[in-house]
Design a protein around this motif. Structure first.
Motif, PDB file in Angstrom:
ATOM      1  N   ARG A 178       1.178  -0.917  -0.311  1.00 52.18           N
ATOM      2  CA  ARG A 178      -0.193   0.337  -0.140  1.00 52.18           C
ATOM      3  C   ARG A 178       0.953   1.168   0.326  1.00 52.18           C
ATOM      4  O   ARG A 178       1.778   1.364   0.579  1.00 52.18           O
ATOM      5  CB  ARG A 178      -1.282  -0.018   1.342  1.00 52.18           C
ATOM      6  CG  ARG A 178      -0.133   0.276   2.694  1.00 52.18           C
ATOM      7  CD  ARG A 178      -1.394  -0.114   3.593  1.00 52.18           C
ATOM      8  NE  ARG A 178      -0.340   0.268   5.072  1.00 52.18           N
ATOM      9  CZ  ARG A 178      -1.020   0.474   6.219  1.00 52.18           C
ATOM     10  NH1 ARG A 178      -2.518   0.262   6.423  1.00 52.18           N
ATOM     11  NH2 ARG A 178      -0.453   1.030   6.907  1.00 52.18           N
ATOM     12  N   CYS A 179       0.557   2.215  -0.525  1.00 47.34           N
ATOM     13  CA  CYS A 179       1.187   3.284  -1.093  1.00 47.34           C
ATOM     14  C   CYS A 179       1.278   3.917   0.872  1.00 47.34           C
ATOM     15  O   CYS A 179       0.191   4.095   1.572  1.00 47.34           O
ATOM     16  CB  CYS A 179       0.490   4.149  -1.239  1.00 47.34           C
ATOM     17  SG  CYS A 179       0.923   6.216  -1.849  1.00 47.34           S
ATOM     18  N   PRO A 180       2.706   4.733   0.505  1.00 48.97           N
ATOM     19  CA  PRO A 180       3.204   4.997   2.110  1.00 48.97           C
ATOM     20  C   PRO A 180       2.544   6.404   2.488  1.00 48.97           C
ATOM     21  O   PRO A 180       3.140   7.278   3.729  1.00 48.97           O
ATOM     22  CB  PRO A 180       4.804   4.726   2.435  1.00 48.97           C
ATOM     23  CG  PRO A 180       4.941   4.806   0.726  1.00 48.97           C
ATOM     24  CD  PRO A 180       4.001   4.135  -0.091  1.00 48.97           C
ATOM     25  N   HIS A 181       1.787   7.320   1.645  1.00 47.96           N
ATOM     26  CA  HIS A 181       1.645   8.197   2.088  1.00 47.96           C
ATOM     27  C   HIS A 181       0.063   8.203   1.852  1.00 47.96           C
ATOM     28  O   HIS A 181      -0.566   8.848   3.142  1.00 47.96           O
ATOM     29  CB  HIS A 181       1.697   8.982   0.800  1.00 47.96           C
ATOM     30  CG  HIS A 181       2.808  10.014  -0.282  1.00 47.96           C
ATOM     31  ND1 HIS A 181       3.537  10.247   1.180  1.00 47.96           N
ATOM     32  CD2 HIS A 181       3.743   9.195  -0.713  1.00 47.96           C
ATOM     33  CE1 HIS A 181       4.925  10.214   0.607  1.00 47.96           C
ATOM     34  NE2 HIS A 181       4.778  10.047  -0.831  1.00 47.96           N
ATOM     35  N   CYS A 182      -1.068   6.947   1.333  1.00 52.82           N
ATOM     36  CA  CYS A 182      -2.059   7.879   1.246  1.00 52.82           C
ATOM     37  C   CYS A 182      -2.902   6.786   1.566  1.00 52.82           C
ATOM     38  O   CYS A 182      -4.202   6.542   2.448  1.00 52.82           O
ATOM     39  CB  CYS A 182      -2.794   8.066   0.571  1.00 52.82           C
ATOM     40  SG  CYS A 182      -2.937   7.480  -1.453  1.00 52.82           S
ATOM     41  N   GLY A 183      -1.906   5.053   1.547  1.00 59.44           N
ATOM     42  CA  GLY A 183      -3.217   4.120   2.026  1.00 59.44           C
ATOM     43  C   GLY A 183      -3.605   3.295   1.185  1.00 59.44           C
ATOM     44  O   GLY A 183      -4.047   2.466   1.402  1.00 59.44           O
ATOM     45  N   GLY A 221       2.518   2.832  -8.361  1.00 58.97           N
ATOM     46  CA  GLY A 221       1.111   3.919  -8.186  1.00 58.97           C
ATOM     47  C   GLY A 221       0.214   4.192  -7.687  1.00 58.97           C
ATOM     48  O   GLY A 221      -0.453   2.623  -7.406  1.00 58.97           O
ATOM     49  N   CYS A 222       0.090   5.239  -6.585  1.00 57.30           N
ATOM     50  CA  CYS A 222      -1.671   4.275  -6.964  1.00 57.30           C
ATOM     51  C   CYS A 222      -2.444   5.354  -7.173  1.00 57.30           C
ATOM     52  O   CYS A 222      -2.066   6.829  -8.063  1.00 57.30           O
ATOM     53  CB  CYS A 222      -1.590   5.030  -4.387  1.00 57.30           C
ATOM     54  SG  CYS A 222      -1.751   6.401  -4.550  1.00 57.30           S
ATOM     55  N   ASP A 223      -3.542   5.301  -7.040  1.00 57.94           N
ATOM     56  CA  ASP A 223      -4.295   6.311  -7.443  1.00 57.94           C
ATOM     57  C   ASP A 223      -4.872   7.823  -7.717  1.00 57.94           C
ATOM     58  O   ASP A 223      -5.470   8.468  -7.758  1.00 57.94           O
ATOM     59  CB  ASP A 223      -6.052   6.005  -7.572  1.00 57.94           C
ATOM     60  CG  ASP A 223      -6.490   4.635  -7.951  1.00 57.94           C
ATOM     61  OD1 ASP A 223      -6.024   3.865  -8.721  1.00 57.94           O
ATOM     62  OD2 ASP A 223      -7.285   3.945  -7.582  1.00 57.94           O
ATOM     63  N   ASN A 224      -3.914   7.898  -5.889  1.00 57.78           N
ATOM     64  CA  ASN A 224      -4.071   9.559  -5.306  1.00 57.78           C
ATOM     65  C   ASN A 224      -2.773  10.143  -6.072  1.00 57.78           C
ATOM     66  O   ASN A 224      -2.204  11.821  -5.970  1.00 57.78           O
ATOM     67  CB  ASN A 224      -3.821   9.198  -4.050  1.00 57.78           C
ATOM     68  CG  ASN A 224      -5.019   9.792  -3.387  1.00 57.78           C
ATOM     69  OD1 ASN A 224      -6.136   9.579  -4.372  1.00 57.78           O
ATOM     70  ND2 ASN A 224      -5.147   8.783  -2.136  1.00 57.78           N
ATOM     71  N   GLY A 225      -1.958   9.610  -7.015  1.00 59.43           N
ATOM     72  CA  GLY A 225      -0.985  10.129  -7.492  1.00 59.43           C
ATOM     73  C   GLY A 225       0.383   9.877  -7.038  1.00 59.43           C
ATOM     74  O   GLY A 225       1.513  10.720  -7.759  1.00 59.43           O
ATOM     75  N   HIS A 226       0.227   9.320  -6.493  1.00 65.09           N
ATOM     76  CA  HIS A 226       1.990   8.825  -5.388  1.00 65.09           C
ATOM     77  C   HIS A 226       2.835   7.994  -6.560  1.00 65.09           C
ATOM     78  O   HIS A 226       2.363   6.959  -6.645  1.00 65.09           O
ATOM     79  CB  HIS A 226       1.522   9.081  -4.398  1.00 65.09           C
ATOM     80  CG  HIS A 226       1.178   9.564  -3.661  1.00 65.09           C
ATOM     81  ND1 HIS A 226       0.073   9.028  -2.884  1.00 65.09           N
ATOM     82  CD2 HIS A 226       1.311  10.769  -3.119  1.00 65.09           C
ATOM     83  CE1 HIS A 226      -0.406  10.492  -2.500  1.00 65.09           C
ATOM     84  NE2 HIS A 226      -0.006  11.527  -2.333  1.00 65.09           N
ATOM     85  N   ARG A 227       3.901   8.153  -6.714  1.00 66.85           N
ATOM     86  CA  ARG A 227       4.746   7.624  -7.483  1.00 66.85           C
ATOM     87  C   ARG A 227       6.318   7.176  -7.380  1.00 66.85           C
ATOM     88  O   ARG A 227       7.123   7.402  -6.363  1.00 66.85           O
ATOM     89  CB  ARG A 227       4.933   8.614  -9.320  1.00 66.85           C
ATOM     90  CG  ARG A 227       3.917   8.998  -9.623  1.00 66.85           C
ATOM     91  CD  ARG A 227       3.196   7.686 -10.330  1.00 66.85           C
ATOM     92  NE  ARG A 227       1.929   7.910 -10.876  1.00 66.85           N
ATOM     93  CZ  ARG A 227       0.793   7.754 -10.491  1.00 66.85           C
ATOM     94  NH1 ARG A 227       0.399   7.578  -8.953  1.00 66.85           N
ATOM     95  NH2 ARG A 227      -0.524   7.993 -10.616  1.00 66.85           N
TER      96      ARG A 227
HETATM   97 ZN   LIG Z   1      -0.884   7.315  -2.275  1.00 65.01          ZN
END
Ligand SMILES: [Zn+2]
Ligand SMILES: C[S@@+](CC[C@H](N)C(=O)[O-])C[C@H]1O[C@@H](n2cnc3c(N)ncnc32)[C@H](O)[C@@H]1O
Length: 276
Positions: free
Chosen positions: A10-15, A26-32
């Motif tokens: 899972r994304c370390p920024h937003c889960g 990447g995640c759907d919130n744009g973190h790459r």
């Molecule tokens: Zn994210």
């Protein structure tokens, strides 16, 4: 193997869940997160923009499309560009008497920013953490389309310093976003900006700046690739959509420039902050 393992992560920024797309996770919130050539991915928080995003940004800004934004920035003395990317804006504002510091967490951005101007240095750090700068040293902090850490920006500024924040207006690059089916600028952004900075900064001035841009298909692709918006498209889909755009494409670039003055000196801030 990382593509298959991605469903465990899972994304370390937003889960949000992570997926592999070409050479990026990447995640759907744009973190790459870049996939390293050696086959691993680094999920240490705040990796910053990928090499591909940085080179697209360098090409788009290098073509001068956002030169009007740089021209609107009044900055001299010690200028800290927080989230500097390739450092184009810093390069544009610095004079021979000034000293510039480009902060970013993206190695690709830092490599470019370190060469942006003879009076600029580049330092890697996470803007969400404590900044590796002494208190009260900066005349100006620039934050152009980048993460904003109000308390730390206030701490590093001199008492008579200024924070200059550039954010996209809702209609920024509208025709391009529509034409390519990209993600829209979040309309609630301004309210969030004011809420986050209000406790430590006072708004001194806010102005809108806009320009009509004439873009080639190559420019349009660079604009799309320098942000996270093209993420949800299949490989080749962005290029396909760009090929049927009008050429040249007329779009409006529209930004808001806010000038903020610190409410407290660094010493007062340290005493106040526990009460915020
Ligand atoms: Zn994210
Ligand atoms: C949209 S770009 C803007 C770059 C530059 N200011 C410009 O306008 O061309 C945002 C930049 O912030 C950096 N960044 C994102 N999150 C960061 C973080 N947590 N710490 C440090 N830099 C970060 C990215 O690597 C990227 O270079």
């Amino acid at each position: 193997m990382i593509s298959e393992a991605a469903r465990l992560l899972r994304c370390p920024h937003c889960g949000q869940g992570l997926a592999v797309h070409e050479c990026v996770l990447g995640c759907d919130n744009g973190h790459r997160f870049d996939l390293a050539r050696q086959g691993y991915v680094n999920l240490v928080p705040a990796p910053g923009d990928t090499a591909a995003m940085v080179s697209a940004r360098e090409a788009f800004l290098g073509a001068g499309h956002l030169g009007f934004v740089t021209a609107a920035l009044e900055a001299s003395g010690v200028v800290v560009d927080a989230g500097a990317g390739p450092g184009h804006h810093l390069e544009g504002v610095l004079g021979q008497e000034d000293l510039g510091l480009a902060l970013d967490s993206s190695p690709a951005a830092l490599r470019r920013a370190a060469r942006a101007h003879p009076r600029a240095a580049a330092v890697g750090c996470d803007l969400w953490g404590e900044l590796p700068l002494r208190s009260g040293v900066a005349d100006v902090v620039l934050s152009v389309f980048s993460p904003r850490n109000g308390v730390e920006f206030a701490r590093i500024l001199k008492p008579d310093g200024r924070l200059l924040v550039v954010s996209p207006a809702p209609e920024h690059l509208g025709a391009l976003i529509e034409g390519l089916g990209l993600l829209r600028v979040d309309e609630r952004k301004r309210g969030r900006l004011d809420k986050a900075l209000g406790p430590v900064f006072e708004l001194e001035d806010r102005a809108r700046h806009e320009r009509a841009l004439t873009l080639s298909h190559g420019d349009a692709l660079n604009a799309a690739r320098m942000g996270p918006s093209a993420w949800h498209l299949e490989p080749g889909e962005l290029e396909g959509r760009a090929s049927v755009l009008a050429e040249p494409l007329e779009v409006t670039a529209a930004v808001e420039l806010s000038v903020w003055r610190p409410r407290y000196s660094p010493g007062e801030l340290a005493r106040t902050i526990t009460g915020l």
